[in-house]
Design a protein around this motif. Sequence first.
Motif, PDB file in Angstrom:
ATOM      1  N   GLU A 169      29.406 -41.818 -13.242  1.00  0.00           N
ATOM      2  CA  GLU A 169      28.494 -42.318 -12.224  1.00  0.00           C
ATOM      3  C   GLU A 169      27.067 -42.117 -12.725  1.00  0.00           C
ATOM      4  OE1 GLU A 169      29.124 -40.610  -8.409  1.00  0.00           O
ATOM      5  OE2 GLU A 169      31.297 -40.887  -8.447  1.00  0.00           O
ATOM      6  N   SER A 170      26.193 -43.061 -12.394  1.00  0.00           N
ATOM      7  CA  SER A 170      24.798 -42.937 -12.831  1.00  0.00           C
ATOM      8  C   SER A 170      23.844 -43.317 -11.696  1.00  0.00           C
ATOM      9  CB  SER A 170      24.517 -43.821 -14.052  1.00  0.00           C
ATOM     10  OG  SER A 170      24.633 -45.182 -13.717  1.00  0.00           O
ATOM     11  N   ILE A 227      17.050 -40.580 -15.257  1.00  0.00           N
ATOM     12  CA  ILE A 227      18.418 -41.088 -15.213  1.00  0.00           C
ATOM     13  C   ILE A 227      19.363 -39.900 -15.072  1.00  0.00           C
ATOM     14  CG2 ILE A 227      20.202 -42.382 -16.442  1.00  0.00           C
ATOM     15  CD1 ILE A 227      17.987 -43.809 -17.970  1.00  0.00           C
ATOM     16  N   MET A 228      20.190 -39.912 -14.043  1.00  0.00           N
ATOM     17  CA  MET A 228      21.178 -38.862 -13.834  1.00  0.00           C
ATOM     18  C   MET A 228      22.565 -39.455 -14.062  1.00  0.00           C
ATOM     19  SD  MET A 228      23.673 -37.457 -11.726  1.00  0.00           S
ATOM     20  CE  MET A 228      23.437 -38.122 -10.076  1.00  0.00           C
ATOM     21  N   VAL A 229      23.344 -38.799 -14.920  1.00  0.00           N
ATOM     22  CA  VAL A 229      24.699 -39.257 -15.229  1.00  0.00           C
ATOM     23  C   VAL A 229      25.673 -38.132 -14.912  1.00  0.00           C
ATOM     24  CG1 VAL A 229      26.276 -40.090 -17.016  1.00  0.00           C
ATOM     25  CG2 VAL A 229      23.876 -40.816 -17.024  1.00  0.00           C
ATOM     26  N   LYS A 230      26.719 -38.457 -14.145  1.00  0.00           N
ATOM     27  CA  LYS A 230      27.764 -37.478 -13.814  1.00  0.00           C
ATOM     28  C   LYS A 230      29.073 -37.936 -14.438  1.00  0.00           C
ATOM     29  CE  LYS A 230      29.268 -37.332  -9.557  1.00  0.00           C
ATOM     30  NZ  LYS A 230      29.320 -37.048  -8.090  1.00  0.00           N
ATOM     31  N   THR A 233      21.201 -30.780 -19.626  1.00  0.00           N
ATOM     32  CA  THR A 233      22.641 -30.991 -19.496  1.00  0.00           C
ATOM     33  C   THR A 233      23.312 -29.716 -19.000  1.00  0.00           C
ATOM     34  OG1 THR A 233      23.098 -30.348 -21.782  1.00  0.00           O
ATOM     35  CG2 THR A 233      22.637 -32.679 -21.371  1.00  0.00           C
ATOM     36  N   SER A 234      24.369 -29.877 -18.185  1.00  0.00           N
ATOM     37  CA  SER A 234      25.140 -28.722 -17.731  1.00  0.00           C
ATOM     38  C   SER A 234      26.092 -28.242 -18.815  1.00  0.00           C
ATOM     39  CB  SER A 234      25.916 -29.069 -16.459  1.00  0.00           C
ATOM     40  OG  SER A 234      26.811 -30.147 -16.694  1.00  0.00           O
ATOM     41  N   VAL A 235      26.385 -29.123 -19.779  1.00  0.00           N
ATOM     42  CA  VAL A 235      27.220 -28.766 -20.925  1.00  0.00           C
ATOM     43  C   VAL A 235      26.919 -29.748 -22.050  1.00  0.00           C
ATOM     44  CG1 VAL A 235      29.181 -30.239 -20.319  1.00  0.00           C
ATOM     45  CG2 VAL A 235      29.594 -28.153 -21.623  1.00  0.00           C
ATOM     46  N   GLY A 236      27.088 -29.319 -23.271  1.00  0.00           N
ATOM     47  CA  GLY A 236      26.859 -30.204 -24.403  1.00  0.00           C
ATOM     48  C   GLY A 236      25.383 -30.419 -24.690  1.00  0.00           C
ATOM     49  N   MET A 240      24.132 -34.710 -16.613  1.00  0.00           N
ATOM     50  CA  MET A 240      23.069 -34.860 -17.599  1.00  0.00           C
ATOM     51  C   MET A 240      21.902 -35.583 -16.947  1.00  0.00           C
ATOM     52  SD  MET A 240      21.349 -37.081 -19.856  1.00  0.00           S
ATOM     53  CE  MET A 240      22.389 -38.505 -20.159  1.00  0.00           C
ATOM     54  N   ARG A 241      20.711 -35.038 -17.123  1.00  0.00           N
ATOM     55  CA  ARG A 241      19.497 -35.680 -16.616  1.00  0.00           C
ATOM     56  C   ARG A 241      18.575 -36.005 -17.785  1.00  0.00           C
ATOM     57  NH1 ARG A 241      18.566 -35.469 -11.098  1.00  0.00           N
ATOM     58  NH2 ARG A 241      20.025 -34.155  -9.906  1.00  0.00           N
ATOM     59  N   ALA A 242      18.034 -37.215 -17.774  1.00  0.00           N
ATOM     60  CA  ALA A 242      17.124 -37.648 -18.825  1.00  0.00           C
ATOM     61  C   ALA A 242      15.843 -38.172 -18.195  1.00  0.00           C
ATOM     62  CB  ALA A 242      17.776 -38.740 -19.680  1.00  0.00           C
TER      63      ALA A 242
END
Length: 241
Positions: free
Chosen positions: A98-99, A111-114, A145-148, A174-176
């Motif tokens: 989801e973005s 941009i937030m990506v889940k 990022t919460s991971v990676g 992840m937030r950009a």
Amino acid sequence: VNTNGSVLLSEIVGTIKLKVFLSGMPELRLGLNDRMLFELTGRGKNKSVELEDVKFHQCVRLSRFDNDRTISFIPPDGDFELMSYRLNTQGEPLIWIESVIEKFSHSRVEIMVKAKGQFKKQSVANGVEIAVPVPSDADSPKFKTSVGSAKYMPEKNVVVWSIKSFPGGKEFLMRAHFGLPSVEKEEVEGRPPIAVRFPMPQFPLIAGRVRYMKIIEKSGDPDTPPWALPSQRGHYQLRTQ
């Protein structure tokens, strides 16, 4: 996945790989479950999923497979790929994306990506790469990022979010942040889809399982493999996991 969350394309590229340490030149026969055999023949029922682009190693006896669907072969030594296939999937992908785009001004975008793993907790996707497209005039990237880790690749106009290990049932964010000369330009051009790629070794994605691997030794061959289970003279069956 497009901006509305719809899946534009989802496919699986699968392989069966072998590592062989056998003396002589024994014949091997690979047994797959009935459903996968139906899929390979293209004669399955409506509920079956047909494989595409099925390719066998040159050691496989294609005439035998055409006649009775038996995968029979004399393998080379060491590692090799016995067969490969492609499968178009119609259901939800194993990693759901989801973005959300937030515009703070005419020159700044977040941009937030889940990403969520929609497979069992016992399984793990390794080397996950999520490619998030960004406008061609983006600059000043910042990531969280919460991971990676995330990396901006301006030559491809994407942010690549890399996750080394993605267990089933987990959810990561992840937030950009980007600076943009003109946010309106992005609205005119539109946004390309987000792409996700990942390998999952030893994961039965198509409910296709190996039922047996039979090793046919020549009659009277004294070289009986120590790991083989004798079922009859000159005929051995290898247990698979």
